[in-house]
Design an enzyme around this catalytic site. Sequence first.
Site, PDB file in Angstrom:
ATOM      1  N   THR A  28      22.602  29.888  41.844  1.00 26.32           N
ATOM      2  CA  THR A  28      23.681  30.019  40.878  1.00 26.32           C
ATOM      3  C   THR A  28      24.856  29.145  41.303  1.00 26.32           C
ATOM      4  O   THR A  28      25.119  29.004  42.493  1.00 26.32           O
ATOM      5  CB  THR A  28      24.130  31.480  40.777  1.00 26.32           C
ATOM      6  N   GLY A  29      25.559  28.590  40.332  1.00 20.95           N
ATOM      7  CA  GLY A  29      26.731  27.779  40.623  1.00 20.95           C
ATOM      8  C   GLY A  29      26.551  26.355  40.135  1.00 20.95           C
ATOM      9  O   GLY A  29      25.481  25.957  39.663  1.00 20.95           O
ATOM     10  N   ASP A  84      19.467  26.402  46.391  1.00 21.20           N
ATOM     11  CA  ASP A  84      20.745  26.991  45.996  1.00 21.20           C
ATOM     12  C   ASP A  84      21.869  26.204  46.646  1.00 21.20           C
ATOM     13  O   ASP A  84      21.651  25.451  47.594  1.00 21.20           O
ATOM     14  CB  ASP A  84      20.798  28.462  46.434  1.00 21.20           C
ATOM     15  N   ALA A  86      26.055  26.259  48.233  1.00 22.70           N
ATOM     16  CA  ALA A  86      26.808  27.063  49.195  1.00 22.70           C
ATOM     17  C   ALA A  86      28.279  26.702  49.091  1.00 22.70           C
ATOM     18  O   ALA A  86      28.634  25.597  48.668  1.00 22.70           O
ATOM     19  CB  ALA A  86      26.306  26.827  50.617  1.00 22.70           C
ATOM     20  N   LYS A  97      28.476  32.142  50.873  1.00 25.03           N
ATOM     21  CA  LYS A  97      28.092  32.037  49.484  1.00 25.03           C
ATOM     22  C   LYS A  97      28.738  33.177  48.694  1.00 25.03           C
ATOM     23  O   LYS A  97      29.218  34.134  49.276  1.00 25.03           O
ATOM     24  CB  LYS A  97      26.561  32.099  49.335  1.00 25.03           C
ATOM     25  N   GLY A  98      28.715  33.013  47.385  1.00 27.63           N
ATOM     26  CA  GLY A  98      29.236  34.073  46.535  1.00 27.63           C
ATOM     27  C   GLY A  98      30.432  33.688  45.708  1.00 27.63           C
ATOM     28  O   GLY A  98      30.985  34.523  44.994  1.00 27.63           O
ATOM     29  N   GLY A  99      30.833  32.407  45.776  1.00 29.55           N
ATOM     30  CA  GLY A  99      31.950  31.980  44.946  1.00 29.55           C
ATOM     31  C   GLY A  99      31.675  32.156  43.469  1.00 29.55           C
ATOM     32  O   GLY A  99      32.589  32.375  42.674  1.00 29.55           O
ATOM     33  N   GLY A 100      30.397  32.082  43.099  1.00 34.44           N
ATOM     34  CA  GLY A 100      30.018  32.288  41.704  1.00 34.44           C
ATOM     35  C   GLY A 100      29.748  33.734  41.348  1.00 34.44           C
ATOM     36  O   GLY A 100      29.423  34.043  40.197  1.00 34.44           O
ATOM     37  N   GLU A 106      21.375  36.386  45.047  1.00 33.92           N
ATOM     38  CA  GLU A 106      21.051  35.171  45.795  1.00 33.92           C
ATOM     39  C   GLU A 106      20.434  35.521  47.156  1.00 33.92           C
ATOM     40  O   GLU A 106      19.466  34.893  47.590  1.00 33.92           O
ATOM     41  CB  GLU A 106      22.303  34.322  46.000  1.00 33.92           C
TER      42      GLU A 106
END
Length: 232
Positions: A28-29, A84, A86, A97-100, A106
Amino acid sequence: MDAAEGKRRAAAAALAEVQAGMRLGIGTGSTAEAFIHLLAVRVRDEGLRVVGVPTSERTAALCRDLGVPLTTLDELPELDLTIDGADEIDGALRLVKGGGGALLREKIVAASSARMIVIADGSKTVEALGAFPLPIEINPFGAVATRLQIEKAASRLGLNGPLALRRRDDRPFVTDGGHHILDASFGRIPDPEALSASLHAVPGVVEHGLFIGMATAAVIARGEDIEVRGAL
């Protein structure tokens, strides 16, 4: 070269590792979306046979729009490869990760994959994790208590800094799993493994954005060059 072109070039290099018949985890992102667009061209124009497990509803929607075949992790619980992006990558292939907002899915998908290739432009590489705020996914129930426990756990490791509840349109951001996210501005994280263990010990924490020992390789676009870390 701008960041968008760097992401596209990293995605193209990682796409070379995708073979017919693969079961793919699809991230994702914005960088993952560059990969999806390139993957869709191979599916459409070359007849590449793959099936993907998306890590978010956003990714699933884009894959459906572009004709990338999808399934679920329940149908395919073991994957060959996840690709993915990062938010940060250090020299040991540890990630933030996890900004999106999709860090839980994920991480589940990455853990179900034999390999994980991270794609990024050079701006994502760091000597030490922590410049990018660490996303921490929490259960909305008891959120204030959970926040206090996170602050105490971080403080025991010498980490201090504000925890901001992520918001969208003046409301708390809600993940695909129905959770909230705290973005923790701890600054430099000297011991990501210790912080990971401490956060997992807080009952209200669903997951956090430290991906440790999960990436097997990183493909990083630096100007006209592609840097590969780890083993593709």
